[in-house]
Design an enzyme around this catalytic site. Sequence first.
Site, PDB file in Angstrom:
ATOM      1  N   SER A  90      -5.397 -77.329 -62.283  1.00  0.00           N
ATOM      2  CA  SER A  90      -4.052 -77.721 -61.844  1.00  0.00           C
ATOM      3  C   SER A  90      -3.131 -77.891 -63.049  1.00  0.00           C
ATOM      4  CB  SER A  90      -4.104 -78.991 -61.003  1.00  0.00           C
ATOM      5  OG  SER A  90      -4.803 -80.020 -61.681  1.00  0.00           O
ATOM      6  N   ASP A 146       2.874 -84.137 -68.716  1.00  0.00           N
ATOM      7  CA  ASP A 146       1.448 -84.036 -69.053  1.00  0.00           C
ATOM      8  C   ASP A 146       0.836 -82.724 -68.557  1.00  0.00           C
ATOM      9  OD1 ASP A 146       1.319 -84.582 -66.321  1.00  0.00           O
ATOM     10  OD2 ASP A 146      -0.276 -86.073 -66.498  1.00  0.00           O
ATOM     11  N   SER A 168       3.739 -88.675 -61.919  1.00  0.00           N
ATOM     12  CA  SER A 168       3.610 -87.310 -62.407  1.00  0.00           C
ATOM     13  C   SER A 168       4.452 -86.331 -61.591  1.00  0.00           C
ATOM     14  CB  SER A 168       2.138 -86.905 -62.420  1.00  0.00           C
ATOM     15  OG  SER A 168       1.949 -85.681 -63.085  1.00  0.00           O
ATOM     16  N   ARG A 223      -1.707 -94.638 -57.018  1.00  0.00           N
ATOM     17  CA  ARG A 223      -0.543 -93.810 -56.727  1.00  0.00           C
ATOM     18  C   ARG A 223      -0.239 -93.882 -55.242  1.00  0.00           C
ATOM     19  NH1 ARG A 223      -0.163 -87.868 -59.331  1.00  0.00           N
ATOM     20  NH2 ARG A 223      -0.516 -89.128 -61.192  1.00  0.00           N
ATOM     21  N   ASP A 248       6.455 -85.933 -65.900  1.00  0.00           N
ATOM     22  CA  ASP A 248       5.963 -86.867 -66.926  1.00  0.00           C
ATOM     23  C   ASP A 248       5.365 -86.124 -68.121  1.00  0.00           C
ATOM     24  OD1 ASP A 248       3.656 -86.039 -65.528  1.00  0.00           O
ATOM     25  OD2 ASP A 248       2.591 -87.866 -66.055  1.00  0.00           O
ATOM     26  N   GLU A 251      -8.134 -78.561 -66.627  1.00  0.00           N
ATOM     27  CA  GLU A 251      -8.363 -78.543 -65.189  1.00  0.00           C
ATOM     28  C   GLU A 251      -7.429 -77.507 -64.586  1.00  0.00           C
ATOM     29  OE1 GLU A 251      -7.611 -82.447 -63.716  1.00  0.00           O
ATOM     30  OE2 GLU A 251      -5.480 -82.434 -64.221  1.00  0.00           O
TER      31      GLU A 251
END
Length: 658
Positions: A472, A372, A211, A109, A370, A470
């Site tokens: 985040s 997710d 993302s 990334r 995205d 997680e």
Amino acid sequence: MTRICFCRDCGYSAVLNRNCYITDKEVSSPLGPQGSLLAMGDCGGDLNANLLGHTTGDPQLDKAIFQWITWDKNVHTREQIETLLREGQLGELRARLGSRMAFGTAGLRAPMGAGFALINDLTVIQSTQGMYRYLERRFPDLERRGVVVGYDTRGAVASSCSSKRLAKLTAAVLLSKGVPVYLFSTYVPTPFVPYGVKILGAAAGVMITASHNPKEDNGYKVYWENGAQIASPHDKEILRCIEDSMEPWTDSWKENLADSSALCSDPLQHVCRQYMEDLKLLCFHREINAETPMKFVHTAFHGVGHAYVHQAFQVFGFPPPIPVPEQKDPDPEFSTVSCPNPEEGASVLKLALRLAEKEGASVVLATDPDADRLAVAEQYEKGQWKVFTGNELAALLGWWMLSNWRQRHTDPADLDRVYMLATTVSSKILQTIADKEGFHFQETLPGFKWIGNIIKELTDKGKEVLFAFEESIGFMCGTSVLDKDGVSAAVVVAEMAAYLETKNLTMSQQLANIYEIYGFHISKTSYVVCHDPATVKRIFTRLRNFGGQGQYPRACGGYDITHVRDVTTGYDSSQHDHKSVLPVTKSSQMITFTFQNGIMATLRASGTEPKIKHYAEFCAAPGKSDVSSLKQELCRLTDALVEDFLEPDKNNLKRHSV
């Protein structure tokens, strides 16, 4: 001394004379379009009369520049390097060409633009060539199994670099080597790629996405045959193969090969249909969903999620959620938000919250670009909203998944094969629930690449994983997708809220009930921005030698430290042999401190953004209800942690709160 020149008339790179050498490699004539050899005058002007000579004085940099202008066929990114060279911006050239991207917690990334350190046509081609070489070695049946390729809606006009174009170049590299490619015909949620790998039996998958990162970024996320993100040793081996496959192959630039090759097929309908069918496994109260008076607002944050969340709601029997019109369609500029990250909270959810109040909706669901990850907000009074943290949502979802599992499994002995997972920087609430209720909890390093691979190992042994997360705002309900999934999480949260409404409870009230039973788990997560890797390294090196060589801090802000765990070096003072139970990750910086008052705090350099994150949690015993004093103590300690250990003013770090 290397000498690289440019023609004023055509702009193509060239060497000054027919008989000269570039980076110790003799060439017979100047370089022209696409790195081909030109005879004098072929550029349409007087070559010798129109050249601007340039010398960097750095042979290593000269070699990198020569490689770039020879290999890159994207006129936009090649021009970026040529312009930097003309202007003598050697520092910028070194930053772009002097290093390569490495696989982090979410693959490769970086910003889009020219250079080996950035995301662009050439680095994606190189990455795919390296991946192909590795897959070729590992899978004798690669030409039967193929690779799944998906993409989001990102794009950079200045670099002519869209996610779709990068996906088509990824496909071209593989197709040119006879590898079947399942290339989605349109943008899809990131979870569709690992899910596609799983149901299609593919050898691997690639998702082009960054993302929730800023609009300037893009990424290259790789999944293994098991449907989980690649982890060691695959990531390191692929990087080695990339280094051995730097020069693009002849057919690697054939972007439109995917349009004509018989080896390329579109898996969209099959994958979407099967995904929605598997989603039914997470639906426990369809009759409640169909009759609920609740309304839900959904924002796709200018990304891919709108259509897929709507389909998921239909599968669960809900009316469609109300979309935020300004944000439901893809927009690579993310034009209505300051940051395309729903984790930032109310400040980036303004349009959704305003629409919810107008429509009488009590819950807002926000998928990141995205799709997710998922953020959730709930109205508790008119005009007053609670935006749940990732840890709070995990407490609710963990309770929800366990409660519904128990409705279908009456034998308590069955709990012995049940697992939930979380990353080490996330709340310990699932561990507390597991200890009390009798199922298993497992902790992992940060990133779903660790969670996904461990879950695959557990399910292969006959274990049942109900939930993983997680902090985040990444959640995985069930095991159909071995990665975080905002689409499934959105509809599961909606069903949970609808069920609680029948009990005259809000999600906030149920969260309080959970904490009453298992004890308050109060967490504080934030970060500082740091764009200089050397500063990050210096900060963590100082912590490892705080009281002298090899001596970690013993206190912070008047709070004594009882244990230190450093997964970068593999040290853990709480273990008898002082070795970390979690895997050593030398490429990332992360140190965890356990304080005498029970607070655990972690400092960690982000694997996807220029941030040093800090996480802290106070786990109180059940019945301890003085939440205000717990929060105050947590705030005092985290403030001291930032000031004493990170030294923002001295290190020029930008503070930011989540």
